[in-house]
Design a protein around this motif. Structure first.
Motif, PDB file in Angstrom:
ATOM      1  N   THR A  60       0.559  -1.165  -0.159  1.00  0.00           N
ATOM      2  CA  THR A  60       0.413  -0.461  -0.103  1.00  0.00           C
ATOM      3  C   THR A  60       0.811   1.131  -0.005  1.00  0.00           C
ATOM      4  OG1 THR A  60      -1.632  -1.120   1.056  1.00  0.00           O
ATOM      5  CG2 THR A  60      -1.993   1.361   1.119  1.00  0.00           C
ATOM      6  N   ILE A  61       0.424   1.691  -0.286  1.00  0.00           N
ATOM      7  CA  ILE A  61       1.592   3.561  -0.705  1.00  0.00           C
ATOM      8  C   ILE A  61       0.826   4.431   0.113  1.00  0.00           C
ATOM      9  CG2 ILE A  61       1.979   5.182  -2.244  1.00  0.00           C
ATOM     10  CD1 ILE A  61       3.255   2.781  -3.422  1.00  0.00           C
ATOM     11  N   GLU A  62       1.622   4.699   0.866  1.00  0.00           N
ATOM     12  CA  GLU A  62       1.548   5.813   1.780  1.00  0.00           C
ATOM     13  C   GLU A  62       2.002   6.813   1.822  1.00  0.00           C
ATOM     14  OE1 GLU A  62      -0.077   3.822   4.797  1.00  0.00           O
ATOM     15  OE2 GLU A  62       0.176   2.205   4.435  1.00  0.00           O
ATOM     16  N   GLU A  63       2.146   7.183   0.871  1.00  0.00           N
ATOM     17  CA  GLU A  63       3.046   7.878   0.672  1.00  0.00           C
ATOM     18  C   GLU A  63       3.853   8.657  -1.230  1.00  0.00           C
ATOM     19  OE1 GLU A  63       6.836  11.729   1.852  1.00  0.00           O
ATOM     20  OE2 GLU A  63       6.266  10.171   3.314  1.00  0.00           O
ATOM     21  N   TYR A  64       3.565   9.612  -1.553  1.00  0.00           N
ATOM     22  CA  TYR A  64       3.970   9.832  -2.753  1.00  0.00           C
ATOM     23  C   TYR A  64       4.062  11.705  -3.508  1.00  0.00           C
ATOM     24  CZ  TYR A  64       4.874   8.446  -7.395  1.00  0.00           C
ATOM     25  OH  TYR A  64       6.107   8.442  -9.599  1.00  0.00           O
TER      26      TYR A  64
END
Length: 125
Positions: A87-91
């Protein structure tokens, strides 16, 4: 694929005896449990070989890792199929035109038992 916060990337891999044998030679991790089959004919997959599952996402998206953490919760055996969900939490774009990324992951075996969880962060050039 352009990433965004909240994206979930899911994939699976089945670990075979030949892969464990090759990783044993490459890594030097020659614990007896990686060399001698158990009573069911299985080898224990090296933890760091299992950890290549979430690092695949980094490779797929050209991430230069800065931090990785792994919590190994139960053994993975040859012929287990592990499903990894990242799961991408920060981008976000940084001042230097790089993108900062942070993600969490959870890996389950074919019967739904969590075998590995953790997270990673880094930059994309």
């Amino acid at each position: 694929m352009s990433l965004k916060v909240g994206d979930i990337i899911k994939f699976e891999r089945t670990f075979r005896t030949e892969t464990v044998e090759l990783f044993t030679k490459l890594s030097g991790d020659e614990g007896i449990h990686h060399l001698s089959p158990d009573e069911q004919g299985r080898l224990v997959v090296q933890g760091l070989l299992t950890a290549t599952l979430p690092t695949k996402v980094g490779g797929d998206h050209n991430v230069l890792a800065r931090n990785m953490n792994f919590e190994f919760l139960r053994p993975v055996f040859t012929d287990d199929t592990i499903i990894c969900e990242v799961t991408i939490e920060e981008y976000e774009r940084q001042e230097n035109n790089r993108k900062a990324i942070a993600a969490s992951f959870i890996c389950e075996n074919q019967v739904g038992k969590v075998v590995l969880k953790g997270g990673f962060s880094g930059v994309i050039l």
